[in-house]
Enzyme design. Structure first.
Site, PDB file in Angstrom:
ATOM      1  N   LYS A 134       7.499   4.293  -3.941  1.00 29.15           N
ATOM      2  CA  LYS A 134       7.824   3.474  -4.832  1.00 29.15           C
ATOM      3  C   LYS A 134       8.833   4.207  -5.887  1.00 29.15           C
ATOM      4  O   LYS A 134       9.799   3.560  -6.501  1.00 29.15           O
ATOM      5  CB  LYS A 134       6.538   3.114  -5.399  1.00 29.15           C
ATOM      6  CG  LYS A 134       6.852   1.799  -6.351  1.00 29.15           C
ATOM      7  CD  LYS A 134       5.781   1.264  -7.028  1.00 29.15           C
ATOM      8  CE  LYS A 134       6.041   0.580  -8.294  1.00 29.15           C
ATOM      9  NZ  LYS A 134       4.895   0.622  -9.360  1.00 29.15           N
ATOM     10  N   ASP A 152       5.642  -3.773  -6.091  1.00 31.54           N
ATOM     11  CA  ASP A 152       4.458  -3.709  -7.093  1.00 31.54           C
ATOM     12  C   ASP A 152       3.776  -4.789  -7.179  1.00 31.54           C
ATOM     13  O   ASP A 152       3.765  -5.698  -6.364  1.00 31.54           O
ATOM     14  CB  ASP A 152       5.157  -3.531  -8.578  1.00 31.54           C
ATOM     15  CG  ASP A 152       5.650  -4.745  -9.374  1.00 31.54           C
ATOM     16  OD1 ASP A 152       5.849  -5.858  -8.701  1.00 31.54           O
ATOM     17  OD2 ASP A 152       5.651  -4.671 -10.777  1.00 31.54           O
TER      18      ASP A 152
END
Ligand code: SF4
Length: 224
Positions: A134, A152
């Site tokens: 991420k 997310d």
């Protein structure tokens, strides 16, 4: 009953391949200011901010980095103080021990292997201590070189509600989104969903009545 409702909703909005571009266009019109919420001035500050944002809010990270970036400018600065001092300086972001350890490991590798610069390639970013997929995705996207789609909690929830994925695991969700979202939109797509999730498609109380996707683009809409 539930199944027929799902089928009816799908028929009403059409297949996801036909909806993705209009969804992006309408979210862009709704949230023209949807960009990264972290404050940074260069690649190193971006990397540190994204790393610190794990398990906390961007607002909280910005509060901490305001002072942090006045004190620490180069990778060497993070190694010039005792670990406990760095821990104190990032304390408010939570998980400060692990984050301080990762930051020091990251700075050591930047100095030893990348001349103190943040590496360009996605794979090199992933090698840095404390940098998961991420973080590498966010950093690459902000540098105009998106290699995937950042997932997310907001991206996950809104993508599921829009029928773009049925997955729960972020890696599998990203795989679905990569196949669906035009590559040119990989960087801005997560920001659009994040801001839409914060402002309208709330986790507990989505405001479908004011959502620009409600009438013809969202199979989960409460407005028909
Ligand atoms: S219509 Fe409702 S559920 Fe669908 S994206 Fe908009 S707010 Fe979320």
């Amino acid at each position: 009953m539930a199944r027929s409702y799902v089928r009816e909703a799908r028929r009403r909005v059409g297949p996801k391949r036909d909806r993705i571009v209009p969804v992006v266009e309408r979210l862009l019109a709704e949230h023209p200011d949807a960009t990264i919420a972290l404050t940074f001035r260069n690649d190193l500050e971006l990397l540190v901010s994204v790393m610190l944002s794990a398990q906390t809010t961007d607002v909280n990270v910005n509060r901490v980095t305001q002072a942090l970036f006045e004190k620490y400018h180069a990778p060497e600065d993070y190694l010039a103080v005792p670990q406990e001092e760095l821990e104190q300086d990032i304390f408010a972001t939570g998980f400060y021990r692990q984050k301080a350890k990762s930051l020091r490991g990251m700075m050591t590798m930047l100095i030893e292997e990348y001349d103190g610069e943040v590496p360009e390639s996605f794979d090199d970013l992933l090698r840095l201590p404390g940098v998961a997929r991420k973080t590498a995705n966010v950093v690459s996207a902000e540098r105009g070189n998106a290699q995937g789609v950042v997932v997310d909690t907001h991206v996950r929830r809104v993508s599921q509600r829009l029928g773009f994925t049925k997955q729960e695991d972020p890696v599998k969700i990203e795989r679905d989104l990569i196949k669906l979202v035009p590559r040119a939109d990989w960087a801005r797509f997560p920001h659009l969903l994040i801001w839409h999730g914060r402002r309208i498609c709330d986790a507990r109380k989505p405001e479908c009545e004011v959502c620009p996707l409600a009438l013809d683009l969202c199979p989960s809409s409460r407005v028909r």
